[in-house]
Design a protein around this motif. Structure first.
Motif, PDB file in Angstrom:
ATOM      1  N   ASP A 197       0.774  -1.242   0.000  1.00  0.00           N
ATOM      2  CA  ASP A 197       0.000   0.000   0.000  1.00  0.00           C
ATOM      3  C   ASP A 197       0.809   1.298   0.000  1.00  0.00           C
ATOM      4  OD1 ASP A 197       0.878  -0.036   2.593  1.00  0.00           O
ATOM      5  OD2 ASP A 197      -1.099   0.080   3.513  1.00  0.00           O
ATOM      6  N   GLY A 198       2.122   1.241  -0.037  1.00  0.00           N
ATOM      7  CA  GLY A 198       2.926   2.467  -0.117  1.00  0.00           C
ATOM      8  C   GLY A 198       3.393   3.002   1.217  1.00  0.00           C
ATOM      9  N   ASP A 199       2.583   2.932   2.229  1.00  0.00           N
ATOM     10  CA  ASP A 199       2.975   3.264   3.601  1.00  0.00           C
ATOM     11  C   ASP A 199       2.580   2.055   4.437  1.00  0.00           C
ATOM     12  OD1 ASP A 199       4.096   5.752   3.216  1.00  0.00           O
ATOM     13  OD2 ASP A 199       2.226   6.822   3.563  1.00  0.00           O
ATOM     14  N   SER A 200       3.419   1.050   4.404  1.00  0.00           N
ATOM     15  CA  SER A 200       3.091  -0.239   5.015  1.00  0.00           C
ATOM     16  C   SER A 200       3.657  -0.338   6.414  1.00  0.00           C
ATOM     17  CB  SER A 200       3.648  -1.374   4.159  1.00  0.00           C
ATOM     18  OG  SER A 200       3.120  -1.319   2.855  1.00  0.00           O
ATOM     19  N   LEU A 201       2.811  -0.742   7.336  1.00  0.00           N
ATOM     20  CA  LEU A 201       3.216  -0.915   8.725  1.00  0.00           C
ATOM     21  C   LEU A 201       3.262  -2.406   9.029  1.00  0.00           C
ATOM     22  CD1 LEU A 201       3.848   0.900  11.202  1.00  0.00           C
ATOM     23  CD2 LEU A 201       1.492   0.521  11.918  1.00  0.00           C
ATOM     24  N   PHE A 202       4.391  -2.876   9.544  1.00  0.00           N
ATOM     25  CA  PHE A 202       4.554  -4.280   9.887  1.00  0.00           C
ATOM     26  C   PHE A 202       4.893  -4.372  11.373  1.00  0.00           C
ATOM     27  CE2 PHE A 202       6.931  -8.193  10.481  1.00  0.00           C
ATOM     28  CZ  PHE A 202       6.118  -9.112   9.840  1.00  0.00           C
ATOM     29  N   VAL A 203       4.096  -5.143  12.133  1.00  0.00           N
ATOM     30  CA  VAL A 203       4.303  -5.301  13.571  1.00  0.00           C
ATOM     31  C   VAL A 203       5.225  -6.489  13.817  1.00  0.00           C
ATOM     32  CG1 VAL A 203       3.202  -5.737  15.802  1.00  0.00           C
ATOM     33  CG2 VAL A 203       2.054  -4.317  14.099  1.00  0.00           C
ATOM     34  N   LEU A 204       6.269  -6.262  14.588  1.00  0.00           N
ATOM     35  CA  LEU A 204       7.215  -7.320  14.972  1.00  0.00           C
ATOM     36  C   LEU A 204       6.604  -8.059  16.156  1.00  0.00           C
ATOM     37  CD1 LEU A 204      10.354  -5.047  14.667  1.00  0.00           C
ATOM     38  CD2 LEU A 204       9.613  -6.795  13.032  1.00  0.00           C
ATOM     39  N   ASN A 205       5.901  -9.138  15.885  1.00  0.00           N
ATOM     40  CA  ASN A 205       5.068  -9.797  16.891  1.00  0.00           C
ATOM     41  C   ASN A 205       5.742 -10.920  17.662  1.00  0.00           C
ATOM     42  OD1 ASN A 205       5.234 -11.618  14.827  1.00  0.00           O
ATOM     43  ND2 ASN A 205       3.035 -11.849  14.523  1.00  0.00           N
ATOM     44  N   ARG A 206       7.026 -11.140  17.425  1.00  0.00           N
ATOM     45  CA  ARG A 206       7.761 -12.194  18.131  1.00  0.00           C
ATOM     46  C   ARG A 206       9.244 -11.835  18.143  1.00  0.00           C
ATOM     47  NH1 ARG A 206      10.665 -14.530  14.282  1.00  0.00           N
ATOM     48  NH2 ARG A 206       9.864 -14.575  12.170  1.00  0.00           N
ATOM     49  N   SER A 207       9.998 -12.511  18.972  1.00  0.00           N
ATOM     50  CA  SER A 207      11.443 -12.294  18.951  1.00  0.00           C
ATOM     51  C   SER A 207      12.056 -13.152  17.852  1.00  0.00           C
ATOM     52  CB  SER A 207      12.050 -12.629  20.310  1.00  0.00           C
ATOM     53  OG  SER A 207      11.853 -13.989  20.611  1.00  0.00           O
ATOM     54  N   GLY A 208      13.284 -12.806  17.479  1.00  0.00           N
ATOM     55  CA  GLY A 208      13.986 -13.557  16.443  1.00  0.00           C
ATOM     56  C   GLY A 208      14.133 -12.762  15.166  1.00  0.00           C
ATOM     57  N   PRO A 209      14.608 -13.433  14.098  1.00  0.00           N
ATOM     58  CA  PRO A 209      14.862 -12.726  12.844  1.00  0.00           C
ATOM     59  C   PRO A 209      13.615 -12.593  11.963  1.00  0.00           C
ATOM     60  CG  PRO A 209      15.592 -14.985  12.650  1.00  0.00           C
ATOM     61  CD  PRO A 209      15.116 -14.807  14.076  1.00  0.00           C
ATOM     62  N   PHE A 210      13.551 -11.473  11.239  1.00  0.00           N
ATOM     63  CA  PHE A 210      12.552 -11.238  10.201  1.00  0.00           C
ATOM     64  C   PHE A 210      13.327 -10.884   8.937  1.00  0.00           C
ATOM     65  CE2 PHE A 210      10.047 -10.550  13.969  1.00  0.00           C
ATOM     66  CZ  PHE A 210       8.755 -10.950  13.626  1.00  0.00           C
ATOM     67  N   PHE A 211      12.889 -11.397   7.797  1.00  0.00           N
ATOM     68  CA  PHE A 211      13.573 -11.187   6.528  1.00  0.00           C
ATOM     69  C   PHE A 211      12.652 -10.443   5.572  1.00  0.00           C
ATOM     70  CE2 PHE A 211      15.173 -14.958   8.583  1.00  0.00           C
ATOM     71  CZ  PHE A 211      16.544 -14.781   8.515  1.00  0.00           C
ATOM     72  N   PHE A 212      13.131  -9.299   5.063  1.00  0.00           N
ATOM     73  CA  PHE A 212      12.353  -8.448   4.163  1.00  0.00           C
ATOM     74  C   PHE A 212      13.104  -8.281   2.852  1.00  0.00           C
ATOM     75  CE2 PHE A 212      11.481  -7.192   8.513  1.00  0.00           C
ATOM     76  CZ  PHE A 212      10.095  -7.169   8.559  1.00  0.00           C
ATOM     77  N   ILE A 213      12.373  -8.352   1.738  1.00  0.00           N
ATOM     78  CA  ILE A 213      12.965  -8.077   0.424  1.00  0.00           C
ATOM     79  C   ILE A 213      12.001  -7.206  -0.375  1.00  0.00           C
ATOM     80  CG2 ILE A 213      14.308 -10.223   0.383  1.00  0.00           C
ATOM     81  CD1 ILE A 213      12.259 -11.358  -1.623  1.00  0.00           C
ATOM     82  N   SER A 214      12.549  -6.549  -1.402  1.00  0.00           N
ATOM     83  CA  SER A 214      11.707  -5.787  -2.320  1.00  0.00           C
ATOM     84  C   SER A 214      10.873  -6.767  -3.132  1.00  0.00           C
ATOM     85  CB  SER A 214      12.573  -4.951  -3.259  1.00  0.00           C
ATOM     86  OG  SER A 214      11.772  -4.381  -4.280  1.00  0.00           O
ATOM     87  N   GLY A 215       9.657  -6.367  -3.478  1.00  0.00           N
ATOM     88  CA  GLY A 215       8.813  -7.177  -4.344  1.00  0.00           C
ATOM     89  C   GLY A 215       9.300  -7.189  -5.784  1.00  0.00           C
ATOM     90  N   LYS A 216      10.216  -6.285  -6.105  1.00  0.00           N
ATOM     91  CA  LYS A 216      10.822  -6.260  -7.441  1.00  0.00           C
ATOM     92  C   LYS A 216      12.157  -6.982  -7.337  1.00  0.00           C
ATOM     93  CE  LYS A 216       9.653  -2.680 -10.080  1.00  0.00           C
ATOM     94  NZ  LYS A 216       9.839  -1.359 -10.683  1.00  0.00           N
ATOM     95  N   VAL A 217      12.256  -8.147  -7.987  1.00  0.00           N
ATOM     96  CA  VAL A 217      13.429  -9.004  -7.831  1.00  0.00           C
ATOM     97  C   VAL A 217      14.734  -8.278  -8.183  1.00  0.00           C
ATOM     98  CG1 VAL A 217      13.326 -10.105 -10.118  1.00  0.00           C
ATOM     99  CG2 VAL A 217      14.256 -11.360  -8.159  1.00  0.00           C
ATOM    100  N   GLU A 218      14.703  -7.401  -9.190  1.00  0.00           N
ATOM    101  CA  GLU A 218      15.933  -6.679  -9.559  1.00  0.00           C
ATOM    102  C   GLU A 218      16.375  -5.730  -8.444  1.00  0.00           C
ATOM    103  OE1 GLU A 218      12.424  -4.512 -11.509  1.00  0.00           O
ATOM    104  OE2 GLU A 218      13.064  -6.596 -11.337  1.00  0.00           O
ATOM    105  N   ASN A 219      15.415  -5.140  -7.713  1.00  0.00           N
ATOM    106  CA  ASN A 219      15.773  -4.286  -6.572  1.00  0.00           C
ATOM    107  C   ASN A 219      16.380  -5.119  -5.450  1.00  0.00           C
ATOM    108  OD1 ASN A 219      14.674  -2.194  -8.027  1.00  0.00           O
ATOM    109  ND2 ASN A 219      12.952  -1.847  -6.669  1.00  0.00           N
ATOM    110  N   CYS A 220      15.830  -6.288  -5.230  1.00  0.00           N
ATOM    111  CA  CYS A 220      16.379  -7.176  -4.203  1.00  0.00           C
ATOM    112  C   CYS A 220      17.819  -7.548  -4.537  1.00  0.00           C
ATOM    113  CB  CYS A 220      15.509  -8.428  -4.071  1.00  0.00           C
ATOM    114  SG  CYS A 220      16.116  -9.597  -2.820  1.00  0.00           S
ATOM    115  N   TYR A 221      18.066  -7.935  -5.799  1.00  0.00           N
ATOM    116  CA  TYR A 221      19.425  -8.299  -6.213  1.00  0.00           C
ATOM    117  C   TYR A 221      20.397  -7.137  -6.057  1.00  0.00           C
ATOM    118  CZ  TYR A 221      18.070 -12.833  -8.161  1.00  0.00           C
ATOM    119  OH  TYR A 221      17.638 -14.114  -8.320  1.00  0.00           O
ATOM    120  N   SER A 222      19.897  -5.901  -6.164  1.00  0.00           N
ATOM    121  CA  SER A 222      20.794  -4.751  -6.010  1.00  0.00           C
ATOM    122  C   SER A 222      20.900  -4.286  -4.558  1.00  0.00           C
ATOM    123  CB  SER A 222      20.365  -3.606  -6.935  1.00  0.00           C
ATOM    124  OG  SER A 222      19.116  -3.093  -6.538  1.00  0.00           O
TER     125      SER A 222
END
Length: 193
Positions: A93-118
């Motif tokens: 949605d452009g201004d996305s809020l994500f709640v960290l609901n547990r301890s441990g690692p969270f992994f985020f990537i761009s939805g555009k694969v070329e942006n992720c690779y860069s």
């Protein structure tokens, strides 16, 4: 004068309660700071995440142009390979809020694969929730006739006593405690004159 004292005490209780509630609130972190979630940030996202201390119930705010990008929450292996096909969650949605609901690692990537690779990807580590019980007290020195401490069966030396972990995260309530104290003093001064 008695009415002013009761009012001051009432005001003090309200201020202290408000301060305690404030100090237990979760934080909202804007990912990437002023750059937001973009393909070419001025600071790498993992560097940014490493400078912050995240706790359970904190939130991440991803700011990006709706339709031009998205944020995917993925598993570790999909993070490493920039696999956008199997997200755990998709934020679009452009201004996305994500709640960290547990301890441990969270992994985020761009939805555009070329942006992720860069490099438009990030790992956030959420600190474990801490129990506020006091640490166990050390045993008194050994005296003759007293029970001996447990020993390591392999070498006969006393078994090491585990020490509680120490967190290097800054205290979240130091500034709010200062604010509560300041407001308490000012309220008392204003009411009592």
């Amino acid at each position: 004068m008695e009415g002013k004292v009761e009012a001051a005490i009432g005001m003090l209780v309200l201020v202290v309660m408000a301060g305690l509630l404030y100090s237990s609130e979760a934080y909202v972190f804007t990912v990437g700071g002023k750059d937001g979630w973009s393909p070419k940030p001025s600071e790498g996202y993992n560097q940014w995440a490493g400078r912050n201390r995240f706790q359970v119930n904190d939130s991440l705010l991803f700011k990006y142009q709706k339709g031009a990008d998205s944020v995917l929450v993925v598993r570790r292996d999909n993070y490493a390979s920039c696999n956008t096909e199997e997200p755990i969650a998709s934020l679009t949605d452009g201004d996305s809020l994500f709640v960290l609901n547990r301890s441990g690692p969270f992994f985020f990537i761009s939805g555009k694969v070329e942006n992720c690779y860069s490099g438009q990807k990030m790992i956030v580590i959420v600190l474990a929730e801490r129990d506020i019980t006091p640490a166990p007290q050390p045993l008194p020195p050994h005296t003759p006739g007293a029970a001996t401490p447990p020993t390591n069966a392999q070498n006969g030396f006393p078994a090491p006593v585990p020490t509680p972990p120490v967190s290097s995260a800054p205290s979240r309530c130091s500034s709010s405690v200062t604010a509560v104290l300041w407001f308490s003093v000012m309220a008392t001064y204003l009411v009592l004159g």
